[in-house]
Design a protein around this motif. Structure first.
Motif, short mmCIF file in Angstrom:
data_model
loop_
_atom_site.label_atom_id
_atom_site.label_comp_id
_atom_site.label_asym_id
_atom_site.label_seq_id
_atom_site.Cartn_x
_atom_site.Cartn_y
_atom_site.Cartn_z
N SER A 87 -16.24 -51.74 8.03
CA SER A 87 -16.46 -50.38 8.54
C SER A 87 -15.32 -49.92 9.41
O SER A 87 -14.87 -48.77 9.33
N ALA A 116 -22.42 -40.51 8.64
CA ALA A 116 -22.86 -41.77 8.03
C ALA A 116 -21.87 -42.89 8.30
O ALA A 116 -22.26 -44.03 8.56
N GLY A 140 -22.66 -46.18 10.52
CA GLY A 140 -22.54 -47.49 9.92
C GLY A 140 -21.67 -48.46 10.71
O GLY A 140 -21.84 -49.67 10.61
N GLU A 172 -22.73 -50.88 15.09
CA GLU A 172 -22.89 -52.27 15.48
C GLU A 172 -21.54 -52.98 15.52
O GLU A 172 -21.28 -53.81 16.40
N ALA A 211 -28.84 -42.05 9.51
CA ALA A 211 -28.92 -42.81 8.27
C ALA A 211 -27.98 -44.01 8.30
O ALA A 211 -28.34 -45.12 7.85
N GLY A 212 -26.77 -43.83 8.83
CA GLY A 212 -25.83 -44.93 8.90
C GLY A 212 -26.25 -46.00 9.88
O GLY A 212 -26.07 -47.20 9.63
N TYR A 213 -26.83 -45.58 10.99
CA TYR A 213 -27.26 -46.52 12.03
C TYR A 213 -28.58 -47.19 11.67
O TYR A 213 -28.82 -48.35 12.00
N GLY A 214 -29.45 -46.44 11.00
CA GLY A 214 -30.70 -47.01 10.52
C GLY A 214 -31.87 -46.92 11.46
O GLY A 214 -32.94 -47.48 11.17
N LYS A 215 -31.72 -46.22 12.61
CA LYS A 215 -32.85 -46.09 13.53
C LYS A 215 -32.55 -44.99 14.53
O LYS A 215 -31.46 -44.41 14.54
N THR A 244 -33.71 -41.81 14.88
CA THR A 244 -33.35 -40.52 14.29
C THR A 244 -33.51 -39.39 15.30
O THR A 244 -32.61 -38.55 15.44
#
Length: 532
Positions: free
Chosen positions: A72, A315, A319, A322, A421-425, A427
């Protein structure tokens, strides 16, 4: 058209190029220096910043290891080829400096070619002793001067890290700028609209960034075929400060020369105001029967392009959240920079807040471009037929301003969805953080409305305001400038979300200020004469 009195194939086809070049540089005496300053300061600030972040060989080795194992980060910045400060500067700033040089170059070329034809000034100029290709030559030379000055500043400023690497980086960034300058020259011959010419060239630049990112995410040495398809990939593969590949400059120079030759051939085969891809005519009926509908028809392509770009950028940033936390690790200096950009909270929230702030700064460029579409419609004479009907000035302006201010809300909303969406949580908090940027974005848009309404001939100064805000927000935290300087930007007063506490006071004040600026600008537009 019979305005040109120069024989095809004659050397007189370049007559007047020098005079037009001086005129172009005079018209851009604010815009070009500002773009150069933003780009140069971004690059030249990197060695000091990186030395503070990664001052020991162990820290640099750990950084290189993180980049090599984090796809990434490579997609966002590119691979790193050395552990010297110069090599790290080329890694961290090279791709973005090349992209900024490309944007500067395409704006200069389109402004002095297709913009001049749309406004009717080119026909007046061509009625004198001016060659058929003089305007194109002057535009490309103006871009070359801008990129040349940028290369000189970068070479001189980075010479302390190594003259050879500094020269390679400066020439590489200038080379990318000229590749997109000549590309814009071709597109300006193909299209009938300056707006479309800028949009298409910018879309190619976006595609070049995406291709490079996809290639770099797959390999850690820049060897992917996708990377080599992109001029930005050529820049990183030049490898300044890391056994320079000088032959890559031949690719950049060859592409610029080839595209320039194509642009010259096309320029000699069309009349002023015409294009090889003419706009399809049609009656203003049905969905085009109102001023607002016409404004949407004119700006919908730009809104779509910015929306897609912000969704994808969100996105990508989400992503790599992290990975950024792993990259910073226990580095106190890196953490401090992120905190100045995103506030004091957990490292992940701080990184997200800083990325949201960066997206807000870029969104300010969108709103300026959208508001100044009013200026373009007025100077080109297209506004007069609309206003000659039963359409008042405020109604005409309102259509474009709804798209400008509403579009900024849309792209920030999409950026938030992309981040989530890229991070996943998380929102909800991320969407809220993106929307909190809107009052500052609207203040910049309000300034553009004010300038267009009260000082229409200085409306382009809005780009200077947006550039200064971008410079403060982008470079200021890394240079550890005083908080008073950061507060000169409206973004400096916003709450740092997610992670920070919501403060409604600054948000309401900035929103009110934006309303006042827009109202004052519309009042000026209503009372002044139209530009002729």
């Amino acid at each position: 058209m019979t305005a040109f009195a120069v024989r095809p194939g004659s050397s007189r086809q370049l007559a007047g190029s020098g005079t037009l070049l001086r005129f172009a540089l005079r018209r851009d005496r604010l815009m070009i220096p500002l773009w150069i300053a933003v780009n140069a300061l971004m690059v030249l600030s990197m060695p000091g910043t990186l030395e503070g972040l990664y001052g020991t060989p162990a820290e640099r080795a750990d950084l290189i290891r993180q980049v090599e194992t984090n796809s990434s980060l490579r997609a966002m910045v590119g691979p790193v080829f050395g552990d010297s400060l110069g090599a790290l500067t080329a890694w961290r700033a090279g791709v973005y400096a090349g992209a900024l040089a490309a944007v500067m170059s395409l704006l200069v070329v389109v402004r002095h070619t297709r913009d001049e034809e749309e406004s009717g000034r080119q026909e007046l100029v061509a009625s004198g002793m001016v060659g058929r290709r003089a305007s194109l030559t002057a535009a490309l030379l103006a871009a070359a001067v801008a990129n040349g000055v940028l290369a000189l500043l970068l070479t001189a400023g980075l010479a302390g890290q190594g003259t050879t690497g500094a020269l390679a980086l400066g020439l590489g960034i200038a080379g990318v700028g000229m590749v997109f300058a000549t590309m814009a020259a071709i597109v300006a011959q193909l299209t009938e609209s300056a707006r479309l010419a800028r949009g298409l060239t910018a879309a190619v630049l976006g595609a070049a960034f995406v291709l490079r990112a996809a290639g770099d995410s797959a390999t850690d040495d820049g060897s992917s075929p996708l990377t080599w398809v992109s001029p930005l990939g050529w820049l990183e593969n030049l490898r300044p400060y890391a056994d320079e590949r000088w032959w890559v400059l031949v690719l950049l120079g060859g592409a610029a020369l080839l595209q320039g030759a194509v642009a010259y051939v096309l320029a000699g085969r069309r009349d002023i105001g015409m294009s090889f891809l003419p706009t399809r005519p049609g009656p203003a009926t049905g969905r085009l029967g109102s001023a607002g509908a016409l404004a949407w028809r004119l700006q919908r392509g730009g809104v779509l392009g910015w929306s897609i770009g912000f969704l994808l950028a969100g996105a990508v940033y989400g992503g790599m959240t992290e990975g950024a936390a792993d990259l910073v690790g226990d580095n106190d200096n890196a953490r401090r920079i992120f905190e100045r950009m995103g506030g004091r909270s957990g490292l992940t929230d701080t990184f997200l807040a800083s990325m949201v702030g960066m997206l807000g700064l870029v969104a300010a460029l969108y709103i300026v471009a959208s508001v100044l579409r009013l200026h373009g419609e007025e100077t080109s004479g297209r506004a007069e037929p609309v206003l000659a009907n039963a359409v008042g000035r405020l109604r005409w302006a309102a259509g474009h301003l709804m798209i400008a201010f509403g579009g900024s809300a849309l792209i920030m909303l999409l950026a938030g969805l992309g981040l989530a969406a890229g991070y996943g949580k998380e929102t909800g908090p991320i969407l809220g953080a993106c929307l909190v940027q809107l009052p500052a974005i609207w203040v910049i848009g309000g300034l553009a409305v004010l300038l267009h309404g009260l000082l229409p001939r200085a409306a382009a100064t809005a780009w200077g305001v947006a550039g200064a805000v971008l410079l403060i927000g982008w470079v200021g935290p890394a240079l550890d400038v005083p908080q008073a300087v950061l507060n000169l930007s409206p973004f400096g007063h916003l709450p740092k979300l997610p992670g920070g506490s919501m403060e409604w006071g600054p948000v309401m004040v900035l929103t009110g200020l934006a309303v006042v600026l827009v109202a004052a600008g519309l009042a000026g537009l209503r009372r002044r004469d139209m530009i002729t």
